[in-house]
Motif scaffolding. Structure first.
Motif, PDB file in Angstrom:
ATOM      1  N   MET A 119       0.508  -1.361  -0.155  1.00 25.10           N
ATOM      2  CA  MET A 119       0.416  -0.299   0.025  1.00 25.10           C
ATOM      3  C   MET A 119       0.821   1.105  -0.340  1.00 25.10           C
ATOM      4  SD  MET A 119      -3.246   0.834  -0.588  1.00 25.10           S
ATOM      5  CE  MET A 119      -4.294  -0.260   0.973  1.00 25.10           C
ATOM      6  N   ILE A 120       2.321   1.236   1.049  1.00 26.33           N
ATOM      7  CA  ILE A 120       2.735   2.620   0.818  1.00 26.33           C
ATOM      8  C   ILE A 120       4.385   1.450   0.191  1.00 26.33           C
ATOM      9  CG2 ILE A 120       4.082   4.040   1.715  1.00 26.33           C
ATOM     10  CD1 ILE A 120       1.214   3.923   4.138  1.00 26.33           C
ATOM     11  N   HIS A 121       4.779   2.306  -0.326  1.00 23.49           N
ATOM     12  CA  HIS A 121       5.631   2.196  -1.174  1.00 23.49           C
ATOM     13  C   HIS A 121       6.841   2.941  -1.202  1.00 23.49           C
ATOM     14  CE1 HIS A 121       8.405  -0.431  -3.561  1.00 23.49           C
ATOM     15  NE2 HIS A 121       8.815   0.519  -5.049  1.00 23.49           N
ATOM     16  N   ALA A 122       8.226   2.923  -1.073  1.00 19.98           N
ATOM     17  CA  ALA A 122       9.188   4.340  -1.044  1.00 19.98           C
ATOM     18  C   ALA A 122      11.033   3.453  -1.543  1.00 19.98           C
ATOM     19  CB  ALA A 122       9.596   4.964   0.378  1.00 19.98           C
ATOM     20  N   ARG A 123      11.407   4.556  -2.315  1.00 22.46           N
ATOM     21  CA  ARG A 123      12.380   4.061  -2.480  1.00 22.46           C
ATOM     22  C   ARG A 123      13.701   4.926  -2.447  1.00 22.46           C
ATOM     23  NH1 ARG A 123      11.044  -0.066  -0.501  1.00 22.46           N
ATOM     24  NH2 ARG A 123      11.613  -2.281  -2.478  1.00 22.46           N
ATOM     25  N   GLU A 124      14.471   5.103  -1.371  1.00 25.41           N
ATOM     26  CA  GLU A 124      15.658   6.480  -2.044  1.00 25.41           C
ATOM     27  C   GLU A 124      15.101   7.429  -2.019  1.00 25.41           C
ATOM     28  OE1 GLU A 124      19.116   5.748  -1.497  1.00 25.41           O
ATOM     29  OE2 GLU A 124      18.295   3.802  -0.822  1.00 25.41           O
ATOM     30  N   LEU A 125      13.933   7.640  -0.586  1.00 27.29           N
ATOM     31  CA  LEU A 125      13.402   9.208  -0.726  1.00 27.29           C
ATOM     32  C   LEU A 125      14.605  10.205  -0.308  1.00 27.29           C
ATOM     33  CD1 LEU A 125       9.976   8.884  -0.182  1.00 27.29           C
ATOM     34  CD2 LEU A 125      10.445   9.535  -2.278  1.00 27.29           C
ATOM     35  N   ALA A 126      14.531  11.078  -0.696  1.00 33.10           N
ATOM     36  CA  ALA A 126      15.224  12.322  -0.047  1.00 33.10           C
ATOM     37  C   ALA A 126      14.544  13.631  -0.302  1.00 33.10           C
ATOM     38  CB  ALA A 126      16.829  12.370  -0.654  1.00 33.10           C
ATOM     39  N   ARG A 127      15.144  14.376   1.108  1.00 34.76           N
ATOM     40  CA  ARG A 127      14.540  16.442   1.270  1.00 34.76           C
ATOM     41  C   ARG A 127      15.616  17.122   2.086  1.00 34.76           C
ATOM     42  NH1 ARG A 127      11.047  19.247  -1.345  1.00 34.76           N
ATOM     43  NH2 ARG A 127      11.039  21.680  -0.383  1.00 34.76           N
ATOM     44  N   THR A 128      16.430  17.332   1.533  1.00 34.02           N
ATOM     45  CA  THR A 128      16.967  18.617   1.673  1.00 34.02           C
ATOM     46  C   THR A 128      16.138  19.791   1.613  1.00 34.02           C
ATOM     47  OG1 THR A 128      19.049  17.302   0.855  1.00 34.02           O
ATOM     48  CG2 THR A 128      19.230  19.651   0.982  1.00 34.02           C
TER      49      THR A 128
ATOM     50  N   GLY B 212       8.194   7.114  -4.426  1.00 36.31           N
ATOM     51  CA  GLY B 212       7.560   6.867  -3.512  1.00 36.31           C
ATOM     52  C   GLY B 212       5.982   6.156  -4.370  1.00 36.31           C
ATOM     53  N   THR B 213       4.972   5.045  -4.049  1.00 34.36           N
ATOM     54  CA  THR B 213       3.946   5.326  -4.241  1.00 34.36           C
ATOM     55  C   THR B 213       2.980   5.226  -2.846  1.00 34.36           C
ATOM     56  OG1 THR B 213       4.111   2.781  -4.758  1.00 34.36           O
ATOM     57  CG2 THR B 213       4.214   4.614  -6.352  1.00 34.36           C
ATOM     58  N   VAL B 214       1.859   5.093  -3.719  1.00 33.08           N
ATOM     59  CA  VAL B 214       0.310   4.994  -2.500  1.00 33.08           C
ATOM     60  C   VAL B 214      -0.817   4.604  -3.299  1.00 33.08           C
ATOM     61  CG1 VAL B 214      -0.398   5.452  -0.291  1.00 33.08           C
ATOM     62  CG2 VAL B 214       1.429   6.810  -1.042  1.00 33.08           C
ATOM     63  N   GLY B 215      -1.103   2.926  -2.351  1.00 30.35           N
ATOM     64  CA  GLY B 215      -2.291   2.857  -3.353  1.00 30.35           C
ATOM     65  C   GLY B 215      -1.701   2.947  -4.913  1.00 30.35           C
ATOM     66  N   GLY B 216      -0.551   2.131  -5.350  1.00 35.89           N
ATOM     67  CA  GLY B 216       0.231   2.641  -6.458  1.00 35.89           C
ATOM     68  C   GLY B 216       0.186   3.628  -7.298  1.00 35.89           C
ATOM     69  N   HIS B 217      -0.254   4.617  -6.070  1.00 34.42           N
ATOM     70  CA  HIS B 217      -0.244   6.274  -7.143  1.00 34.42           C
ATOM     71  C   HIS B 217       1.123   6.665  -6.530  1.00 34.42           C
ATOM     72  CE1 HIS B 217      -4.228   5.122  -8.790  1.00 34.42           C
ATOM     73  NE2 HIS B 217      -4.403   5.184  -7.508  1.00 34.42           N
ATOM     74  N   ASP B 218       1.603   7.415  -7.754  1.00 34.42           N
ATOM     75  CA  ASP B 218       3.149   8.008  -7.862  1.00 34.42           C
ATOM     76  C   ASP B 218       2.714   9.219  -6.798  1.00 34.42           C
ATOM     77  OD1 ASP B 218       5.567  10.118  -8.330  1.00 34.42           O
ATOM     78  OD2 ASP B 218       6.229   7.627  -8.959  1.00 34.42           O
ATOM     79  N   ILE B 219       3.501   9.706  -5.933  1.00 34.50           N
ATOM     80  CA  ILE B 219       3.033  11.039  -5.263  1.00 34.50           C
ATOM     81  C   ILE B 219       4.087  12.119  -5.412  1.00 34.50           C
ATOM     82  CG2 ILE B 219       3.387  10.105  -3.186  1.00 34.50           C
ATOM     83  CD1 ILE B 219       6.932  10.122  -2.822  1.00 34.50           C
ATOM     84  N   ALA B 220       4.969  12.650  -6.512  1.00 35.33           N
ATOM     85  CA  ALA B 220       5.330  13.263  -6.920  1.00 35.33           C
ATOM     86  C   ALA B 220       4.633  13.038  -8.422  1.00 35.33           C
ATOM     87  CB  ALA B 220       6.140  13.021  -7.984  1.00 35.33           C
TER      88      ALA B 220
ATOM     89  N   VAL C   9       6.634  11.930   6.463  1.00 34.40           N
ATOM     90  CA  VAL C   9       5.593  11.484   6.162  1.00 34.40           C
ATOM     91  C   VAL C   9       4.513  12.558   5.572  1.00 34.40           C
ATOM     92  CG1 VAL C   9       3.129  12.131   7.756  1.00 34.40           C
ATOM     93  CG2 VAL C   9       4.509  10.805   8.580  1.00 34.40           C
ATOM     94  N   ARG C  10       5.228  14.201   5.339  1.00 36.38           N
ATOM     95  CA  ARG C  10       5.051  14.889   4.655  1.00 36.38           C
ATOM     96  C   ARG C  10       5.559  14.772   2.423  1.00 36.38           C
ATOM     97  NH1 ARG C  10       3.208  19.840   6.457  1.00 36.38           N
ATOM     98  NH2 ARG C  10       3.794  21.062   5.052  1.00 36.38           N
ATOM     99  N   MET C  11       6.171  13.994   2.939  1.00 38.06           N
ATOM    100  CA  MET C  11       6.701  13.777   1.342  1.00 38.06           C
ATOM    101  C   MET C  11       5.647  12.097   0.743  1.00 38.06           C
ATOM    102  SD  MET C  11      10.654  13.599   0.847  1.00 38.06           S
ATOM    103  CE  MET C  11      10.900  12.840   2.312  1.00 38.06           C
ATOM    104  N   LEU C  12       5.009  11.344   2.189  1.00 37.59           N
ATOM    105  CA  LEU C  12       4.480  10.586   1.563  1.00 37.59           C
ATOM    106  C   LEU C  12       3.427  10.713   0.693  1.00 37.59           C
ATOM    107  CD1 LEU C  12       5.187   7.763   3.400  1.00 37.59           C
ATOM    108  CD2 LEU C  12       5.822   7.776   1.268  1.00 37.59           C
TER     109      LEU C  12
END
Length: 319
Positions: A1-10, A62-70, A48-51
């Motif tokens: 349901m929630i999937h993230a790979r190498e998420l980063a925030r600067t 990242g994806t939530v429910g199969g949809h890309d967060i970006a 959490v704010r990114m997801l």
């Protein structure tokens, strides 16, 4: 349901770049309740704010429910409920109106929004407050309203960012009773950040620990405590002059991790205290060492964090 790979925030600051989140990779299955732990500044809320599409990632995916967060933020937002750290309701709106407005913003019809609002008001024991202004609610009532706002469109995924911070113990227990009841009824996935280690320990199927922007542990609470902290056996001796001999025996126990001693007490930390305690007592008896009491102290998630980082999670949260 929630999937993230190498998420980063600067973030760019006057003092230079700050890496709030560095290479976050995680997976949360449908229906799981996952707790996300770490001290203030660890990067939990930024993650959490990114997801939840409120903050674009600097890199990673990242994806939530199969949809890309970006690239498909609108589809993600239709799938999720989000309860942030601040109060979400307008102070001079009535409780029921606040819920209906939220439902209309989620493209529900007026009739459907009112039905759903009344259903949540009853479920979260807010129905007697439906016509009151939000500003008049107590802290616990406001947090229950925040949860209701996040649930108006019956989302399959609920993000809770420190939902019970600042509540008294009774209000906190009451809020969690409602959340768990809703989860049982709907099977929703819950992603929780919290500073209350007892919440994570007793309610989450899985715990993720974050520190300095990185994920440093991910497992069930029981396995994290067994593998990274361990049980502590404490024995009190009758004679102080037997402490040295008892410490030598404790030092040779299987899976011994840490040994502490004072005048008449030996404390040894190891993997499975319940299994080792009878053998420890037998060895002490065979060595002529008299024990007047023995107990096992179970580890906490704070012990896990201490083992991982060398400092207390509670101390970091308080700071």
């Amino acid at each position: 349901m929630i999937h993230a790979r190498e998420l980063a925030r600067t973030f760019k600051t006057k003092a230079g770049a700050v890496e709030a989140v560095r290479g976050l990779s995680l997976d949360v299955a449908e229906g799981e309740l996952v707790a996300f732990l770490g001290p203030n500044g660890a990067g939990k809320s930024t993650s959490v704010r990114m997801l939840t599409t409120l903050l674009p990632p600097s890199s990673g995916s990242g994806t939530v429910g199969g949809h890309d967060i970006a690239t498909n933020a609108a589809a993600v937002r239709r799938l999720i409920g989000y309860v942030g750290q601040g109060t979400a309701s307008g102070p001079y709106h009535r409780v029921r109106d606040e819920l209906v407005i939220q439902g209309r913003a989620q493209r529900m019809s007026e009739a459907a929004a009112r039905r759903r609002a009344d259903e949540l008001l009853a479920m979260l024991e807010l129905d007697a407050l439906a016509d009151r202004d939000c500003v008049s609610l107590s802290g616990g009532q406001k947090r229950r309203l925040d949860v209701a706002l996040g649930l108006m469109h019956t989302p399959p995924v609920l993000f809770l960012d420190e939902p019970s911070t600042g509540l008294d113990p009774h209000s906190r227990a009451n809020l969690w009773a409602h959340i768990l009841k809703l989860r049982q009824a709907t099977g929703m996935t819950i992603f929780l950040t919290t500073h209350y280690l007892d919440e994570a320990d007793t309610m989450a199927e899985r715990v993720m620990v974050m520190d300095n922007g990185r994920l440093i542990a991910d497992d069930t609470p029981a396995r994290l405590k067994a593998e990274l902290a361990g049980d502590t056996i404490e024995v009190s001796l009758l004679c102080a002059d037997q402490t040295e001999a008892a410490a030598t025996i404790a030092d040779n126990l299987p899976d011994r991790r840490e040994l502490r001693r004072d005048e008449r007490t030996i404390a040894v930390t190891l993997k499975d205290g319940e299994a080792v305690l009878p053998e420890f007592i037998r060895r002490l008896h065979d060595g002529g060492i008299e024990v007047i009491s023995a107990r096992i102290r179970r580890p906490t998630l704070d012990d896990v964090f201490l083992g991982l980082t060398g400092r207390s999670l509670r101390e970091g949260a308080a700071a």
